[in-house]
Every structure is written in structure tokens, then in C-alpha cells.
Scaffold this active site. Structure first.
Site, PDB file in Angstrom:
ATOM      1  CG  HIS A 126      -7.311  32.067 -13.511  1.00 31.89           C
ATOM      2  ND1 HIS A 126      -6.587  31.714 -14.616  1.00 31.89           N
ATOM      3  CD2 HIS A 126      -7.379  30.960 -12.734  1.00 31.89           C
ATOM      4  CE1 HIS A 126      -6.246  30.439 -14.533  1.00 31.89           C
ATOM      5  NE2 HIS A 126      -6.700  29.946 -13.388  1.00 31.89           N
ATOM      6  CD  GLU A 127      -8.154  31.017  -8.806  1.00 33.81           C
ATOM      7  OE1 GLU A 127      -8.869  30.006  -8.689  1.00 33.81           O
ATOM      8  OE2 GLU A 127      -6.975  30.956  -9.189  1.00 33.81           O
ATOM      9  N   GLY A 157       0.817  -1.208   0.000  1.00 36.46           N
ATOM     10  CA  GLY A 157       0.000   0.000   0.000  1.00 36.46           C
ATOM     11  C   GLY A 157       0.845   1.250   0.000  1.00 36.46           C
ATOM     12  N   PRO A 187       2.383   4.985   1.032  1.00 35.14           N
ATOM     13  CG  PRO A 187       4.166   6.379   0.486  1.00 35.14           C
ATOM     14  CD  PRO A 187       3.027   5.645  -0.103  1.00 35.14           C
ATOM     15  N   GLY A 188       1.924   5.877   4.466  1.00 32.86           N
ATOM     16  CA  GLY A 188       1.034   6.568   5.389  1.00 32.86           C
ATOM     17  C   GLY A 188      -0.333   5.948   5.560  1.00 32.86           C
ATOM     18  CG  HIS A 193     -10.775  27.740 -12.196  1.00 31.65           C
ATOM     19  ND1 HIS A 193     -10.559  26.827 -13.193  1.00 31.65           N
ATOM     20  CD2 HIS A 193      -9.553  28.286 -11.930  1.00 31.65           C
ATOM     21  CE1 HIS A 193      -9.274  26.821 -13.515  1.00 31.65           C
ATOM     22  NE2 HIS A 193      -8.642  27.714 -12.770  1.00 31.65           N
ATOM     23  CB  THR A 236       4.479   0.961  10.418  1.00 35.56           C
ATOM     24  OG1 THR A 236       5.192   1.165   9.211  1.00 35.56           O
ATOM     25  CG2 THR A 236       5.453   0.689  11.536  1.00 35.56           C
TER      26      THR A 236
END
Ligand code: ADP
Ligand code: MG
Ligand code: ZN
Length: 605
Positions: free
Chosen positions: A415-416, A194, A196-197, A419, A201
């Protein structure tokens, strides 16, 4: 600077020459026999002798102003000393400046001593390193042992399937007799696969904790040493210790660091790694029957593992530990929220919804960041405000200072909002979470969207909507400021558009080319085989792919531009609001857009 120094040196030199000349003159006027005679006649007040130069300074009684006659002495002057004594003349042996030669000598000796001492230290150090190298594997075994991990299954959330699979391992460790009684062989190795994280472990520790056995762990990267044979001897040590402490659990993290396919890839011919791997295989084959040791290894690259590792009797069981889904994230948040003071208003579900793609470690980190922020803000408990800030920070990086008003801020705002509005008005797009002009990480403005529900499968409509929304920023720049004014700010959007579209065409079979997989992303990333530049399609198909990509992107861009053109008044309004407020949340955004569109619908009627 340099020139001044040179001239002063010259000056010094001339002085010296003068001095010597003076001395010579005097010597001529006052020699050794003069000295003997003047001692005899009692004219001498005081004599000092410089042993380094063997020159005597003779102070005569008639010379009151401490001026001395200089006399070069012979090597042995017994009669002189006797005469001085008999006349009771003030007599001394004095090292003058001229005796610096002796000082220099001393310094040289000191230096030499220092050098020898340094050399001695060096030799001693290297000798001890060499000695260390000899018993590296023995004395400095770098595995860790925890008698009791203290982790339980309830501490691990969100990866229920993996947990279920591993419940069995706990039973193996706790009651091996049950299995041997019916002649069952207990598996020796389990491979956790899998990203990381995700809690690999943690899961391994939980198994040891539940079974109440010791936990031995070592990381594959620690085997990779510069001395051949060290890794292998570490493996031997590890298993020896494990056998002494059986039943127990041995955890090998990052096993891909040692367990790579032998004889392939960049590291091909790495003797050290191969020896380590061979030793590991030998050890795993070595414990007969049920010795009570179970080896759990973790990796995020199962594709590069040596096939010998995956054979029956070794790591023949594979358990996938994947990113948690929405329910899993909620579970993980509950685990990590249990020991934190969280305001009752906070909805962990909302957080889980907002964090698709977060691993367990990310979520743990998120709550911790929020807790730190809470302390910094001097609050009693973590509120949604801190959690929002922490999510934004984990996803997009540190918050920057807002731009001052100006043309560039206006452009970013358009621009934002581009979106935002394209995302809001395109069917199948995720809803706007917020639009902001506060810079974060690399971004100078950001538009956030909330993924509506858990998106295991994404439809063609949704992908089209996503591409259109991503192009909304550039479309707004284009429509409002003109093609000449478009900026580099859309670079990242365009990158994502391209990769998304390419996948639609080559992986998901969503173009006119039909359902054909044209790219295989499971190829090993390391060199070695003939995998470089291998593509499953011809030049002709490559051109077709490009054409399909372009046609999809073009279509979406036209749609985005059209939405901008048709909604110009509300966009202007939103931009003014955004510049004033810096952030518009999703609900207000939608309300403004809905008001406007329903009004325009009325007018149209
Ligand atoms: P991995 O070994 O897969 O890289 P870890 O087990 O080291 O991940 O996870 C790091 C930390 O993240 C854990 O100590 C734990 O605090 C948190 N964490 C990760 N996954 C989970 C999970 N499924 N449940 C609870 N906590 C988790
Ligand atoms: Mg780990
Ligand atoms: Zn953008």
C-alpha cells in the site's frame, strides 16, 4: 456467604433465649427478700449492681466458682445499701454488657452532634458563596495586568504585514500629541484575525512592550459566567483600571465568545453575553478623544462578530494574522532557535520547507520537542535526526511499535510503496520524502511527501497528481492482492480524495461544469438563519456534480492502477527492501525507481 450468616444469627438468637430463661429460673430461686436475708446472715461475699438494668449480682460465700445469683432490684433500695454497708460486703456498681443501651444512647447523641455540626458547616459555606456572588465582579476581576511584557517586535516573526500595520499603534501609544496636534483621531480598537497559534497574543504583547505601556488582558471566555451582570461589571472594572494606568493597551482574547452577533445562533437570548457586549461597546464609546487607551481584540471567527463591534470608532481596523509562509517559518524558527543549542549541520531552511501549514506555535513546539528528544538521547546539540522525529510526531502523532512480519505487514508495505511509486511517476506530484512501516498515531504505515515549493496556487495538473497519488495505495492492494483482498486501510486516503475532488468541481471550477462556484464555505456554522441545508444548486446540478466527481476519481484510479501494473518488478523489490529496513528515504526510493525505469526504457528500445 449470605446463608451462613443467616444461620449463625439464628444460633445467636437461640442462645439468647436460653439465657433469659436461665435468668428467670434463677430469679425465682433467689428473690429480693432472699437477698436481704442472706446479707443479714452474712452469707454474701460480694454484690455488684448494674445501674442500667437495676439487677444485682449476688455472689454467695458458698458458691466458690464465681457464680452469681441475680436479683431484680426496686428503684430505691436505701435499706439494702445500708445493710450492705453495715455488713461490710464487697460492693460495686458495674456496667455490664447489658448496659449497652446507655452506650447506644451516647452514640446517638454523638451522631446528632455531628449532624448539627455538618449542617452548620454547610450553612456557613453556602452563606460565604452567596457573599462571593455578590462581589464577584468587584473583588475577583479576572483580568491580568503586566506592567512590562518584555516582548519586542523582533520576537515576532513571519507575520511582517501585520507587524507593519501595528507599528503605527506603537507610535499612537508613545506620542499621541503628534496626532492630536494635527487634529487626527487615534483609532481605539484593532481586531487581530487569524487561526490559533499564529501569534496574535504575542503581537499584542509586543506592541505594549515596544511602546513601554502596561498590558491588560482578559479572555472573552472568562466573561461567560453564570451570573448575569458579572461580565458587564468585569468590563467596567477592566476599563476603570485601564484609565487609571493610561496610556496602556487592553487586550481582549477570543472576543467572539462575547461579541457574537446578537439575537442569532444557538446562544441567542443569552442575556449575560449581550449585557457584557453592550458594556464593552459603551466603554469603547466612552473614552473621549485620546485617552491613551488602545484596545486590541483577537478572534479566529470574524464572521460571527456582531456588526456593532466593527463600526467606526470601535474595532474598525482589522489586521489579518495568517499562517506563515516558507520565509516566515524560517524567521520564526530563527527566533525560537536562538536560545537553543542546534548542530551547525541543521538547516533551518529545510525544516521550514518541510512544515507548510505549521503555525508559529507549532514551530515553537517542534523545536521544543526536538530539544527534549536531544536530552533524552544524551546529545550535546539538536541534530536533524531529532528534528525529523519531532516533525513526524507533530504531524502524525506518536510512534508505535512496528508490526511483526506477516501477510498484513506485506499488504501495508505494498500500500505504502503504491503511494510512493505513483507519486514518483505522476507528473506534477510532490517528491517522496520517505516511506515507512513504523506506525504513527492512527496510521500503520506512512508515505511522506515534501511540498516542492511554497504552494500558494495549485494547478489542475497538481491536483490530479495528488488525487492519483492518494489512490496509489488502494490501487496497489487491488492490483497485487485482487479486489477481494482490498482493505479498510485506504479509508482516510479515499476521504481526502473525495473532498479534494469535490472542491475541484464545486469551488475551483476545474471540471466540465465550468468555472462556477457551487458551494460557499463562508456560511456561518451556527444555526439560526436559514443556513441549514441551503445549497446554491438544484437537484439536477447535484447529480451532475456527483457525476463529475466520479469521473475524475475513476480516471485517476485507472492511472494509478496502470502505473502499478507496469512497474510490478520494482514494486516487489521496494517492498522487500521496506520490510527489511522499515523505512526508505526519498533519495534511495527515487534512485531505485530511476534505475529500473531507465533499464526498462533501454529494453524497450
Ligand atoms: P495566538 O494568540 O494567535 O493563538 P500566541 O500568540 O498565543 O498565538 O502564540 C503562542 C506561542 O507560539 C507564542 O508564545 C510564541 O512562542 C509562538 N509563536 C506564535 N506565532 C509566532 C510568531 N509569529 N513568531 C514567533 N513566535 C510565535
Ligand atoms: Mg492567543
Ligand atoms: Zn494510504
Amino acid at each position: 456467604m449470605l446463608r451462613i450468616m443467616a444461620s449463625s444469627l439464628l444460633l445467636l438468637q437461640t442462645l439468647f433465649v436460653g439465657n433469659i430463661a436461665l435468668a428467670q429460673q434463677k430469679k425465682e430461686s433467689f428473690n429480693y427478700s432472699d437477698l436481704l436475708r442472706s446479707i443479714e446472715t452474712g452469707e454474701v461475699r460480694k454484690i455488684t449492681i448494674d445501674p442500667a438494668t437495676n439487677i444485682a449480682n449476688v455472689y454467695l460465700k458458698k458458691e466458690t466458682d464465681n457464680k452469681a445469683e441475680q436479683v431484680k432490684l426496686f428503684n430505691q433500695n436505701p435499706e439494702l445499701i445500708a445493710k450492705i454497708r453495715s455488713k461490710k460486703i464487697d460492693f460495686a456498681v458495674e456496667s455490664s454488657a447489658a448496659s449497652s443501651a446507655a452506650v447506644i444512647n451516647l452514640m446517638q447523641i454523638g451522631l446528632l452532634l455531628l449532624l448539627i455540626f455538618g449542617l452548620f458547616l454547610l450553612i456557613k459555606r453556602s452563606a460565604s458563596t452567596a457573599a462571593g456572588a455578590m462581589n464577584f465582579g468587584k473583588s475577583r476581576a479576572r483580568f491580568q495586568m503586566e506592567a512590562a511584557t518584555g516582548v519586542e517586535f523582533k520576537d515576532v516573526a513571519g507575520i511582517e504585514e501585520a507587524k507593519e500595520e501595528l507599528q503605527e499603534v506603537v507610535i499612537f501609544l508613545k506620542t499621541p500629541d503628534k496626532f492630536t496636534a494635527v487634529g487626527a483621531k487615534i483609532p481605539r480598537g484593532v481586531l487581530l484575525v487569524g487561526p490559533p497559534g499564529t501569534g496574535k497574543t504575542l503581537l499584542a504583547k509586543a506592541i505594549a512592550g515596544e511602546a513601554q505601556v502596561p498590558f491588560f488582558s482578559i479572555s472573552g471566555s472568562e466573561f461567560v459566567e453564570m451570573f448575569v451582570g458579572v461580565g458587564a461589571s468585569r468590563v467596567r472594572d477592566l476599563f476603570r483600571k485601564a484609565k487609571e494606568n493610561a496610556p496602556c493597551l487592553v487586550f481582549i482574547d477570543e472576543i467572539d465568545a462575547v461579541g457574537r452577533q446578537r439575537g442569532a445562533g444557538i446562544g441567542g437570548g443569552n442575556d449575560e453575553r449581550e449585557q457584557t457586549l453592550n458594556q464593552l461597546l459603551t466603554e469603547m464609546d466612552g473614552f473621549e478623544g485620546n485617552t491613551g487607551i488602545i484596545v486590541i481584540a483577537a478572534t479566529n471567527r470574524p464572521d460571527v462578530l456582531d456588526s456593532a463591534l466593527l463600526r467606526p470608532g470601535r474595532f474598525d481596523r482589522q489586521v489579518i494574522v495568517d499562517y506563515p509562509d516558507m520565509k516566515g517559518r524560517l524567521g520564526i524558527l530563527e527566533v525560537h532557535g536562538a536560545n537553543k543549542k542546534i548542530d551547525p549541520q541543521v538547516s533551518l531552511e529545510t525544516i521550514a520547507q518541510r512544515t507548510p501549514g505549521f503555525s508559529g506555535a507549532d514551530l515553537a513546539n517542534l523545536l521544543n520537542e526536538a530539544a527534549i528528544l536531544t536530552v533524552r538521547r544524551r546529545k550535546e546539540a539538536i541534530t536533524m535526526a531529532e528534528i525529523d522525529a519531532a516533525i513526524d510526531r507533530v504531524i502524525a502523532g506518536m510512534e508505535g511499535t512496528p508490526l511483526v512480519d506477516g501477510k498484513s505487514k506485506r499488504l501495508i508495505a505494498y500500500h505504502e510503496i503504491g503511494h510512493g511509486i505513483v507519486g514518483t511517476l505522476t507528473k506534477g506530484h510532490d517528491p517522496v520524502e520517505k516511506v515507512t512501516l513504523i506506525p504513527r498515531g492512527q496510521a500503520r504505515g506512512l508515505t511522506w511527501f515534501t511540498p516542492d515549493e511554497e504552494q500558494g496556487l495549485v494547478s489542475r495538473t497538481q491536483l490530479f497528481a495528488r488525487i492519483t497519488g492518494l489512490l496509489g495505495g488502494r490501487a496497489a492492494e487491488d492490483v497485487i492482492f485482487g479486489e477481494a483482498e482490498i482493505t479498510t486501510g485506504a479509508g482516510n486516503d479515499i476521504e481526502r480524495v473525495t473532498s479534494l475532488t469535490r472542491q475541484m468541481v464545486t469551488k475551483f471550477g476545474m471540471s466540465d461544469l465550468g468555472p462556477i462556484a457551487l458551494e460557499d464555505d463562508n456560511q456561518p456554522i451556527f444555526l439560526g438563519n436559514d443556513s441549514v441545508n441551503r445549497s446554491d444548486y438544484s437537484q439536477e446540478i447535484a447529480e451532475k456534480i456527483d457525476k463529475q466527481i466520479r469521473s475524475i476519481v475513476f480516471q485517476c484510479y485507472q492511472n494509478a492502477k496502470q502505473i502499478i501494473q507496469e512497474n510490478r518488478p520494482v514494486i516487489d523489490m521496494l517492498v522487500d527492501l521496506l520490510i527489511e529496513k522499515e523505512t526508505i528515504d526519498g533519495d534511495s526510493f527515487r534512485e531505485i525507481v530511476n534505475n529500473y525505469t531507465s533499464k526498462s526504457l533501454e529494453i524497450a528500445r
